[in-house]
Design a protein around this motif. Sequence first.
Motif, PDB file in Angstrom:
ATOM      1  N   GLY A 177       0.819  -1.220   0.000  1.00  0.00           N
ATOM      2  CA  GLY A 177       0.000   0.000   0.000  1.00  0.00           C
ATOM      3  C   GLY A 177       0.850   1.266   0.000  1.00  0.00           C
ATOM      4  O   GLY A 177       0.491   2.271  -0.611  1.00  0.00           O
ATOM      5  N   ILE A 178       1.994   1.226   0.675  1.00  0.00           N
ATOM      6  CA  ILE A 178       2.881   2.394   0.694  1.00  0.00           C
ATOM      7  C   ILE A 178       3.460   2.621  -0.713  1.00  0.00           C
ATOM      8  O   ILE A 178       3.576   3.754  -1.186  1.00  0.00           O
ATOM      9  CB  ILE A 178       3.994   2.218   1.761  1.00  0.00           C
ATOM     10  CG1 ILE A 178       3.378   2.417   3.155  1.00  0.00           C
ATOM     11  CG2 ILE A 178       5.164   3.177   1.534  1.00  0.00           C
ATOM     12  CD1 ILE A 178       4.354   2.309   4.318  1.00  0.00           C
ATOM     13  N   ARG A 179       3.770   1.536  -1.416  1.00  0.00           N
ATOM     14  CA  ARG A 179       4.276   1.677  -2.792  1.00  0.00           C
ATOM     15  C   ARG A 179       3.202   2.315  -3.686  1.00  0.00           C
ATOM     16  O   ARG A 179       3.505   3.206  -4.487  1.00  0.00           O
ATOM     17  CB  ARG A 179       4.711   0.321  -3.343  1.00  0.00           C
ATOM     18  CG  ARG A 179       6.100  -0.094  -2.814  1.00  0.00           C
ATOM     19  CD  ARG A 179       6.382  -1.561  -3.087  1.00  0.00           C
ATOM     20  NE  ARG A 179       6.194  -1.944  -4.469  1.00  0.00           N
ATOM     21  CZ  ARG A 179       7.139  -1.900  -5.418  1.00  0.00           C
ATOM     22  NH1 ARG A 179       8.340  -1.495  -5.098  1.00  0.00           N
ATOM     23  NH2 ARG A 179       6.873  -2.278  -6.647  1.00  0.00           N
ATOM     24  N   ALA A 180       1.963   1.865  -3.534  1.00  0.00           N
ATOM     25  CA  ALA A 180       0.875   2.438  -4.341  1.00  0.00           C
ATOM     26  C   ALA A 180       0.664   3.914  -3.981  1.00  0.00           C
ATOM     27  O   ALA A 180       0.395   4.751  -4.849  1.00  0.00           O
ATOM     28  CB  ALA A 180      -0.413   1.644  -4.110  1.00  0.00           C
ATOM     29  N   THR A 181       0.814   4.217  -2.696  1.00  0.00           N
ATOM     30  CA  THR A 181       0.632   5.606  -2.235  1.00  0.00           C
ATOM     31  C   THR A 181       1.757   6.490  -2.792  1.00  0.00           C
ATOM     32  O   THR A 181       1.517   7.617  -3.244  1.00  0.00           O
ATOM     33  CB  THR A 181       0.622   5.640  -0.690  1.00  0.00           C
ATOM     34  OG1 THR A 181      -0.409   4.763  -0.229  1.00  0.00           O
ATOM     35  CG2 THR A 181       0.369   7.041  -0.164  1.00  0.00           C
ATOM     36  N   ALA A 182       2.983   5.959  -2.788  1.00  0.00           N
ATOM     37  CA  ALA A 182       4.121   6.719  -3.321  1.00  0.00           C
ATOM     38  C   ALA A 182       3.916   6.985  -4.807  1.00  0.00           C
ATOM     39  O   ALA A 182       4.213   8.087  -5.303  1.00  0.00           O
ATOM     40  CB  ALA A 182       5.418   5.940  -3.095  1.00  0.00           C
ATOM     41  N   GLU A 183       3.375   5.997  -5.512  1.00  0.00           N
ATOM     42  CA  GLU A 183       3.147   6.187  -6.951  1.00  0.00           C
ATOM     43  C   GLU A 183       2.120   7.300  -7.188  1.00  0.00           C
ATOM     44  O   GLU A 183       2.312   8.168  -8.032  1.00  0.00           O
ATOM     45  CB  GLU A 183       2.665   4.882  -7.587  1.00  0.00           C
ATOM     46  CG  GLU A 183       2.523   5.001  -9.086  1.00  0.00           C
ATOM     47  CD  GLU A 183       2.179   3.671  -9.736  1.00  0.00           C
ATOM     48  OE1 GLU A 183       1.405   2.896  -9.132  1.00  0.00           O
ATOM     49  OE2 GLU A 183       2.669   3.422 -10.848  1.00  0.00           O
ATOM     50  N   ALA A 184       1.026   7.257  -6.400  1.00  0.00           N
ATOM     51  CA  ALA A 184      -0.023   8.270  -6.581  1.00  0.00           C
ATOM     52  C   ALA A 184       0.471   9.660  -6.176  1.00  0.00           C
ATOM     53  O   ALA A 184       0.109  10.661  -6.790  1.00  0.00           O
ATOM     54  CB  ALA A 184      -1.243   7.886  -5.751  1.00  0.00           C
ATOM     55  N   ARG A 185       1.321   9.733  -5.158  1.00  0.00           N
ATOM     56  CA  ARG A 185       1.708  11.053  -4.627  1.00  0.00           C
ATOM     57  C   ARG A 185       2.973  11.613  -5.277  1.00  0.00           C
ATOM     58  O   ARG A 185       3.080  12.807  -5.513  1.00  0.00           O
ATOM     59  CB  ARG A 185       1.912  10.930  -3.104  1.00  0.00           C
ATOM     60  CG  ARG A 185       2.104  12.245  -2.375  1.00  0.00           C
ATOM     61  CD  ARG A 185       0.839  13.097  -2.478  1.00  0.00           C
ATOM     62  NE  ARG A 185       0.961  14.349  -1.741  1.00  0.00           N
ATOM     63  CZ  ARG A 185       1.622  15.414  -2.167  1.00  0.00           C
ATOM     64  NH1 ARG A 185       2.236  15.374  -3.331  1.00  0.00           N
ATOM     65  NH2 ARG A 185       1.664  16.510  -1.433  1.00  0.00           N
ATOM     66  N   PHE A 186       3.940  10.665  -5.562  1.00  0.00           N
ATOM     67  CA  PHE A 186       5.240  11.138  -6.072  1.00  0.00           C
ATOM     68  C   PHE A 186       5.556  10.625  -7.474  1.00  0.00           C
ATOM     69  O   PHE A 186       6.629  10.890  -8.010  1.00  0.00           O
ATOM     70  CB  PHE A 186       6.377  10.715  -5.120  1.00  0.00           C
ATOM     71  CG  PHE A 186       6.111  11.036  -3.672  1.00  0.00           C
ATOM     72  CD1 PHE A 186       5.987  12.361  -3.244  1.00  0.00           C
ATOM     73  CD2 PHE A 186       5.977  10.027  -2.736  1.00  0.00           C
ATOM     74  CE1 PHE A 186       5.726  12.656  -1.909  1.00  0.00           C
ATOM     75  CE2 PHE A 186       5.724  10.316  -1.397  1.00  0.00           C
ATOM     76  CZ  PHE A 186       5.590  11.635  -0.988  1.00  0.00           C
ATOM     77  N   GLY A 187       4.662   9.800  -8.049  1.00  0.00           N
ATOM     78  CA  GLY A 187       4.848   9.365  -9.440  1.00  0.00           C
ATOM     79  C   GLY A 187       5.682   8.109  -9.617  1.00  0.00           C
ATOM     80  O   GLY A 187       5.967   7.727 -10.747  1.00  0.00           O
ATOM     81  N   SER A 188       6.099   7.446  -8.524  1.00  0.00           N
ATOM     82  CA  SER A 188       6.892   6.227  -8.674  1.00  0.00           C
ATOM     83  C   SER A 188       6.685   5.303  -7.466  1.00  0.00           C
ATOM     84  O   SER A 188       6.532   5.783  -6.347  1.00  0.00           O
ATOM     85  CB  SER A 188       8.377   6.578  -8.773  1.00  0.00           C
ATOM     86  OG  SER A 188       9.166   5.408  -8.663  1.00  0.00           O
ATOM     87  N   THR A 189       6.721   3.997  -7.724  1.00  0.00           N
ATOM     88  CA  THR A 189       6.620   3.037  -6.618  1.00  0.00           C
ATOM     89  C   THR A 189       7.981   2.833  -5.947  1.00  0.00           C
ATOM     90  O   THR A 189       8.067   2.135  -4.935  1.00  0.00           O
ATOM     91  CB  THR A 189       6.123   1.651  -7.115  1.00  0.00           C
ATOM     92  OG1 THR A 189       7.012   1.208  -8.141  1.00  0.00           O
ATOM     93  CG2 THR A 189       4.712   1.706  -7.638  1.00  0.00           C
ATOM     94  N   ASP A 190       9.032   3.429  -6.517  1.00  0.00           N
ATOM     95  CA  ASP A 190      10.382   3.280  -5.946  1.00  0.00           C
ATOM     96  C   ASP A 190      10.465   4.103  -4.657  1.00  0.00           C
ATOM     97  O   ASP A 190      10.272   5.320  -4.667  1.00  0.00           O
ATOM     98  CB  ASP A 190      11.407   3.771  -6.973  1.00  0.00           C
ATOM     99  CG  ASP A 190      12.834   3.521  -6.494  1.00  0.00           C
ATOM    100  OD1 ASP A 190      13.013   2.954  -5.391  1.00  0.00           O
ATOM    101  OD2 ASP A 190      13.765   3.909  -7.219  1.00  0.00           O
ATOM    102  N   LEU A 191      10.750   3.425  -3.562  1.00  0.00           N
ATOM    103  CA  LEU A 191      10.752   4.107  -2.260  1.00  0.00           C
ATOM    104  C   LEU A 191      12.135   4.635  -1.864  1.00  0.00           C
ATOM    105  O   LEU A 191      12.262   5.342  -0.855  1.00  0.00           O
ATOM    106  CB  LEU A 191      10.231   3.156  -1.169  1.00  0.00           C
ATOM    107  CG  LEU A 191       8.849   2.539  -1.407  1.00  0.00           C
ATOM    108  CD1 LEU A 191       8.482   1.617  -0.243  1.00  0.00           C
ATOM    109  CD2 LEU A 191       7.784   3.624  -1.576  1.00  0.00           C
TER     110      LEU A 191
END
Length: 340
Positions: A151-165
């Motif tokens: 879920g954090i990866r999906a959230t990062a993608e939606a907020r910052f444009g990438s699933t890379d943490l």
Amino acid sequence: MFALMESARLEALHLAQDPLTGLQAIIAIHNTRRGPALGGCRYLAYADTDSAVRDAIRLATGTSYKAALAGLAQGGGKAVIIRPAHVDNRGALFEAFGRMIDTLGGRYITAMDSGTSSADMDCIAQHTRHVTSTTAAGDPSPHTALGVYAGIRATAEARFGSTDLQGLRVAIQGLGNVGFALAEQLAASGVELVVADLDGGRVQLAVEELGAVAVNSAELLDVPCDILAPCGLGGVLNGESVGRLQCAAIAGAANNQLASVEIADELDARGILYAPDYVINAGGLIHVALTHRGESLQAVTAHLAQIGLRLSDIYAHAQADKRSPARIADALAEHLLYGG
Ligand code: NAD
């Protein structure tokens, strides 16, 4: 009581007592449209019976929403055992509870929750097969952590444009069974961790083993970060705390993070992306539901991936409708539970 049941759209409420063991138990079955009700059993002291009943109803409702959005063929239920001031034989009390569950013929399946352990589930299992998270079935917490990580990866993608943490700063409140496992996964992904826990030993471990930076519990919500992950108690997002937050997104395991759904609107207005708690923390429920059906760990892992997909879908809807993800999640769950 019936008015309370009607306002919560509760299907059934069962009460049982056993003076021999001191058992006083409440089982709330919220909705079985998608399958038998599944949900944890709490063993806590309550001020009075009324508050225990209200707690059971509130938690059963939340579990229905969680199961529906996790894509499980399962309804929502919850059990509350009122913890007596003194108990002679805890095992006998949980065995009596097992007999109560068995009378429901499988309409409710119980699991571990606040105040209960897998050893308690083993006692229940002596009298009914409608129980999960026994010693043999295993601890659901690592699966909750895996789901939160997805879920954090999906959230990062939606907020910052990438699933890379890699390089993101994540602040974790609570390093318990779920929070610490999550911290390990985030550290392995190159995340800069800021952590707090009331238990200094857990914090020390995260500092030494994961290179985390420790802050005081009272200050964690003020930490500037990319993602805040509440993994301790509920109610952390409230009228007092929202104004202090310095994060771009919130994605964590704790149940009932929002003091009210209006708080989600405030987060939205502040541009803070919120991962609805019952969507992101569904990994444990997925684990108990699938293991109870005899499915493999691979099947559990595959199902956990759906948490990220579900969140991405909710974020896309929220952006299109200009509503908070919490309101979108509620509407989707209600559609699945009640149709329309
Ligand atoms: P836990 O009891 O193992 O850990 C909670 C940790 O949070 C403890 O170490 C505690 O000291 C810490 N904590 C409490 N208040 C704090 C505060 N104000 N500041 C900092 N630390 C604080 O619980 P858990 O199983 O890890 O669950 C964590 C949360 O996730 C709970 O809200 C739980 O309801 C929720 N949850 C857990 C699961 C699961 O599978 N365990 C599933 C879904 C949701």
